[in-house]
Write a protein that holds these residues in place. Structure first.
Motif, PDB file in Angstrom:
ATOM      1  N   ASP A   1       0.868  -1.176   0.000  1.00 59.75           N
ATOM      2  CA  ASP A   1       0.000   0.000   0.000  1.00 59.75           C
ATOM      3  C   ASP A   1       0.909   1.231   0.000  1.00 59.75           C
ATOM      4  O   ASP A   1       1.729   1.396   0.914  1.00 59.75           O
ATOM      5  CB  ASP A   1      -0.885  -0.004   1.245  1.00 59.75           C
TER       6      ASP A   1
ATOM      7  N   LYS B   1       0.394   4.296   0.640  1.00 59.22           N
ATOM      8  CA  LYS B   1       0.173   5.257   1.730  1.00 59.22           C
ATOM      9  C   LYS B   1       0.696   4.739   3.058  1.00 59.22           C
ATOM     10  O   LYS B   1       1.394   5.442   3.779  1.00 59.22           O
ATOM     11  CB  LYS B   1      -1.315   5.585   1.847  1.00 59.22           C
ATOM     12  N   THR B   2       0.368   3.487   3.389  1.00 61.44           N
ATOM     13  CA  THR B   2       0.733   2.941   4.698  1.00 61.44           C
ATOM     14  C   THR B   2       2.049   2.180   4.686  1.00 61.44           C
ATOM     15  O   THR B   2       2.605   1.888   5.736  1.00 61.44           O
ATOM     16  CB  THR B   2      -0.356   1.977   5.213  1.00 61.44           C
TER      17      THR B   2
END
Length: 70
Positions: A40, A42-43
């Protein structure tokens, strides 16, 4: 709490896809030839992995690292 995971294998293309939780957009990073970890963006968490040529890969491999080495 444990998340469910989804496993999909297509015998015609010999591709294995594993997603942790629901499938989502992710960045694929090649860990070794034909093995991609999905992250991911973003994370930075691992959300799944893909193995191209799954049967052939496991015919010659005994260990599969599915998490990137940090």
């Amino acid at each position: 709490m444990t998340k469910a995971f989804n496993i999909k294998y297509d015998p015609e293309t010999d591709i294995l896809n594993v997603s942790f939780g629901n499938a989502q957009k992710a960045l694929s990073i090649e860990q070794e030839p034909e093995v991609y970890v999905r992250i991911d963006p973003k994370t930075k968490k691992t959300v799944g992995f893909t193995v191209l040529g799954f049967k052939e890969y496991f015919a010659v491999k005994k260990n599969l690292r599915i998490f990137p080495q940090l």
